[in-house]
Design a protein around this motif. Structure first.
Motif, PDB file in Angstrom:
ATOM      1  N   MET A  23       0.744  -1.249  -0.063  1.00  0.00           N
ATOM      2  CA  MET A  23      -0.120  -0.080  -0.112  1.00  0.00           C
ATOM      3  C   MET A  23       0.800   1.166   0.117  1.00  0.00           C
ATOM      4  SD  MET A  23      -3.491  -0.897   2.375  1.00  0.00           S
ATOM      5  CE  MET A  23      -2.590  -1.187   3.787  1.00  0.00           C
ATOM      6  N   VAL A  52      -8.034   4.781  -5.063  1.00  0.00           N
ATOM      7  CA  VAL A  52      -8.701   3.513  -4.925  1.00  0.00           C
ATOM      8  C   VAL A  52      -9.532   3.084  -6.128  1.00  0.00           C
ATOM      9  CG1 VAL A  52      -8.466   3.779  -2.489  1.00  0.00           C
ATOM     10  CG2 VAL A  52     -10.538   4.452  -3.525  1.00  0.00           C
ATOM     11  N   TRP A  80      -3.212  -0.683  -4.990  1.00  0.00           N
ATOM     12  CA  TRP A  80      -3.780  -0.628  -3.613  1.00  0.00           C
ATOM     13  C   TRP A  80      -4.598  -1.691  -2.924  1.00  0.00           C
ATOM     14  CZ3 TRP A  80      -2.801   3.113   0.246  1.00  0.00           C
ATOM     15  CH2 TRP A  80      -3.832   3.298   0.891  1.00  0.00           C
ATOM     16  N   TRP A  81      -5.512  -2.229  -3.693  1.00  0.00           N
ATOM     17  CA  TRP A  81      -6.300  -3.274  -3.397  1.00  0.00           C
ATOM     18  C   TRP A  81      -5.590  -4.488  -3.191  1.00  0.00           C
ATOM     19  CZ3 TRP A  81     -10.247  -1.517  -1.051  1.00  0.00           C
ATOM     20  CH2 TRP A  81     -10.806  -0.520  -1.398  1.00  0.00           C
ATOM     21  N   MET A  84      -4.179  -3.914   0.202  1.00  0.00           N
ATOM     22  CA  MET A  84      -5.172  -4.161   1.190  1.00  0.00           C
ATOM     23  C   MET A  84      -5.639  -5.442   1.624  1.00  0.00           C
ATOM     24  SD  MET A  84      -7.056  -2.317   3.383  1.00  0.00           S
ATOM     25  CE  MET A  84      -7.100  -0.710   2.996  1.00  0.00           C
TER      26      MET A  84
END
Length: 110
Positions: A23, A52, A80-81, A84
């Motif tokens: 991230m 996002v 990013w995901w 996460m």
């Protein structure tokens, strides 16, 4: 705590930390890519959602930056995901395995 349990704890911590690192890299990539459009701190209200998701404003920035020969690859929110998901997998798998280990330990005592 047994050696196996401490090894599992380290694995969950490592997985969570890897997610945080992914991230952080995604955030730096996003910042450097979108900073090329009107500077790093201008139009943040339009740029922040691009971290996002890809909305029309993000697509507009991306198409215009290619015309200006922007440096670096186009930012992809999937990075990013992935970070996460990795972070959450480490956090929740640690909690679930701790609960399961507690139940097994209680059965052994009975």
């Amino acid at each position: 705590m047994t050696t196996a349990a401490s090894g599992q704890t380290r694995m969950h911590t490592w997985l969570s930390n890897a997610g945080l690192a992914i991230m952080a890299v995604a955030f730096v990539w996003w910042f450097l890519f979108y900073a090329q459009w009107t500077g790093p701190l201008r139009l943040l209200d339009l740029k922040v959602p691009c971290l996002v998701t890809t909305i029309d404003e993000c697509k507009f920035f991306q198409s215009r930056l290619e015309e200006f020969h922007a440096s670096g690859p186009v930012y992809q929110p999937a990075a990013w995901w992935v970070g996460m998901a990795t972070f959450l997998a480490g956090r929740f798998s640690g909690r679930i395995s701790a609960r399961l280990a507690g139940r097994v330990g209680n059965k052994d005592r009975q």
